[in-house]
Design a protein around this motif. Structure first.
Motif, PDB file in Angstrom:
ATOM      1  N   UNK A 265       0.829  -1.212   0.000  1.00 28.02           N
ATOM      2  CA  UNK A 265       0.000   0.000   0.000  1.00 28.02           C
ATOM      3  C   UNK A 265       0.857   1.252   0.000  1.00 28.02           C
ATOM      4  N   UNK A 266       1.999   1.210   0.698  1.00 37.76           N
ATOM      5  CA  UNK A 266       2.900   2.349   0.724  1.00 37.76           C
ATOM      6  C   UNK A 266       3.559   2.551  -0.641  1.00 37.76           C
ATOM      7  N   UNK A 267       3.992   1.450  -1.259  1.00 37.57           N
ATOM      8  CA  UNK A 267       4.584   1.528  -2.596  1.00 37.57           C
ATOM      9  C   UNK A 267       3.582   2.114  -3.592  1.00 37.57           C
ATOM     10  N   UNK A 268       2.305   1.795  -3.402  1.00 36.59           N
ATOM     11  CA  UNK A 268       1.243   2.306  -4.283  1.00 36.59           C
ATOM     12  C   UNK A 268       0.811   3.725  -3.911  1.00 36.59           C
ATOM     13  N   UNK A 272       0.731   5.152   4.643  1.00 40.95           N
ATOM     14  CA  UNK A 272       2.024   4.850   5.258  1.00 40.95           C
ATOM     15  C   UNK A 272       2.084   3.364   5.632  1.00 40.95           C
ATOM     16  N   UNK A 273       3.317   2.845   5.791  1.00 44.56           N
ATOM     17  CA  UNK A 273       3.458   1.435   6.154  1.00 44.56           C
ATOM     18  C   UNK A 273       4.072   1.230   7.535  1.00 44.56           C
ATOM     19  N   UNK A 286      13.651  -5.097   1.531  1.00 43.29           N
ATOM     20  CA  UNK A 286      12.362  -5.790   1.413  1.00 43.29           C
ATOM     21  C   UNK A 286      11.359  -4.948   0.625  1.00 43.29           C
ATOM     22  N   UNK A 287      11.380  -3.644   0.836  1.00 49.82           N
ATOM     23  CA  UNK A 287      10.463  -2.754   0.114  1.00 49.82           C
ATOM     24  C   UNK A 287      10.693  -2.844  -1.398  1.00 49.82           C
ATOM     25  N   UNK A 288      11.952  -2.872  -1.801  1.00 53.40           N
ATOM     26  CA  UNK A 288      12.261  -2.984  -3.229  1.00 53.40           C
ATOM     27  C   UNK A 288      11.762  -4.304  -3.797  1.00 53.40           C
ATOM     28  N   UNK A 289      11.835  -5.353  -2.997  1.00 55.64           N
ATOM     29  CA  UNK A 289      11.332  -6.652  -3.457  1.00 55.64           C
ATOM     30  C   UNK A 289       9.820  -6.612  -3.648  1.00 55.64           C
ATOM     31  N   UNK A 290       9.106  -5.990  -2.696  1.00 55.77           N
ATOM     32  CA  UNK A 290       7.653  -5.855  -2.821  1.00 55.77           C
ATOM     33  C   UNK A 290       7.319  -5.043  -4.073  1.00 55.77           C
ATOM     34  N   UNK A 291       8.043  -3.966  -4.295  1.00 55.25           N
ATOM     35  CA  UNK A 291       7.812  -3.136  -5.485  1.00 55.25           C
ATOM     36  C   UNK A 291       8.040  -3.940  -6.759  1.00 55.25           C
TER      37      UNK A 291
END
Length: 303
Positions: A265-268, A272-273, A286-291
């Protein structure tokens, strides 16, 4: 008119700021994202909502503001499960005042209890509630796997349905069979990949965590299941399976599913996450992997 629980009811995350307060802008954007995605209801203060980690004041603020933003467009369900009996009653009363449509009750967590003790608890709790009640079977978090007899007793006391997150398909089928003569008692699954079987065999819907960030996917899968469109079900379930094997598997701790949902949801750029302690949000790796996984999904590389 009796409340009808069916379809896709996301267990909404609780958007938080870095200081632990409510991310109000994110909350409003998330609610619009869910409703525009076609969801059939919104469940506040469930497992993905991090309810046990939030203060009573913050829970009440979330309920009040969420009901204000939702404006009656879909039913609002509020989790009132607590270690404190009076705490549950207090949140239930506030939910009624704020305009919620139902409350959700799981066994009080931490202390191990028996089925008999749970029935006694429900006999004392349900008559004091002024909103319809949905039961919630979440044995991995509560230490008690609600028996069929306990669920039947809850229905006798006035419960209008149950969300089962046990992951036990045999148990879930037994629920559908036990209540097939009373279709007004909603059988809702919490395991996302079980959604098609749930609908085809007589269940009513899903409380799907992934619907926080991909509401249309789960609504489409629900509609395909209602129509028994096996070709569409196969395509859509493969997409849900991709979410389960990618975004939900980022990170190494059991908290990775809720973290992954919030991170997505934060990437989108929806909310906030930040997490409520003791959890912490994903780091940059980890955020880059989710993205990366979201980009794969959006690029229609999943079929």
């Amino acid at each position: 008119m009796a409340l009808e629980l069916k379809g896709i009811i996301p267990p909404m995350v609780t958007p938080l700021n870095a200081d632990g307060g409510l991310d109000e802008k994110g909350l409003e954007k998330l609610i619009e994202h869910l409703i525009n995605g076609g969801v059939h209801g919104i469940f506040l203060l469930g497992t993905n909502g991090e309810a046990p980690s939030l203060s009573y004041a913050l829970r009440k603020e979330l309920i009040t503001k969420a009901c204000k933003y939702i404006r009656g467009r879909v039913p609002v369900l509020v989790g009132i499960t607590d270690t404190s009996f009076s705490g549950s009653l207090d949140i239930a009363a506030h939910s009624k005042e704020a305009g919620a449509d139902a409350v959700v009750v799981a066994p009080p967590y931490y202390l191990p209890i028996s089925q008999e003790e749970m029935i006694d608890y429900l006999e004392r709790l349900i008559p004091q509630l002024s909103l319809p009640v949905m039961m919630y079977n979440m044995p991995s978090c509560t230490k008690l796997h609600l028996s069929l007899e306990t669920v039947k007793k809850a229905k006798e006391l006035g419960a209008i349905g149950i969300k089962d997150s046990s992951g036990d398909m045999s148990y879930f089928y037994s629920l559908i069979e036990a209540f097939k003569e009373t279709p007004e008692f909603s059988i809702i699954v919490g395991t996302e990949l079980f959604l098609p079987e749930t609908i085809i065999y007589g269940g009513h819907g899903a409380v799907a965590g992934g619907a926080n960030f991909l509401p249309e996917l789960f609504v489409d899968l629900y509609n395909a299941s209602v129509a028994k469109n096996l070709e569409d079900i196969k395509i859509l379930r493969n997409k849900v399976a991709f979410v389960n094997s990618s975004i939900y598997c980022v990170g190494k701790n059991a908290s990775r599913i809720t973290k992954g949902i919030k991170c997505a949801l934060s990437v989108m750029d929806i909310c906030e996450d930040h997490m409520a302690l003791p959890l912490r949000k994903f780091e940059n790796k980890e955020r880059e992997k989710v993205k990366e996984y979201l980009d794969q999904f959006a690029g229609s590389q999943v079929a």
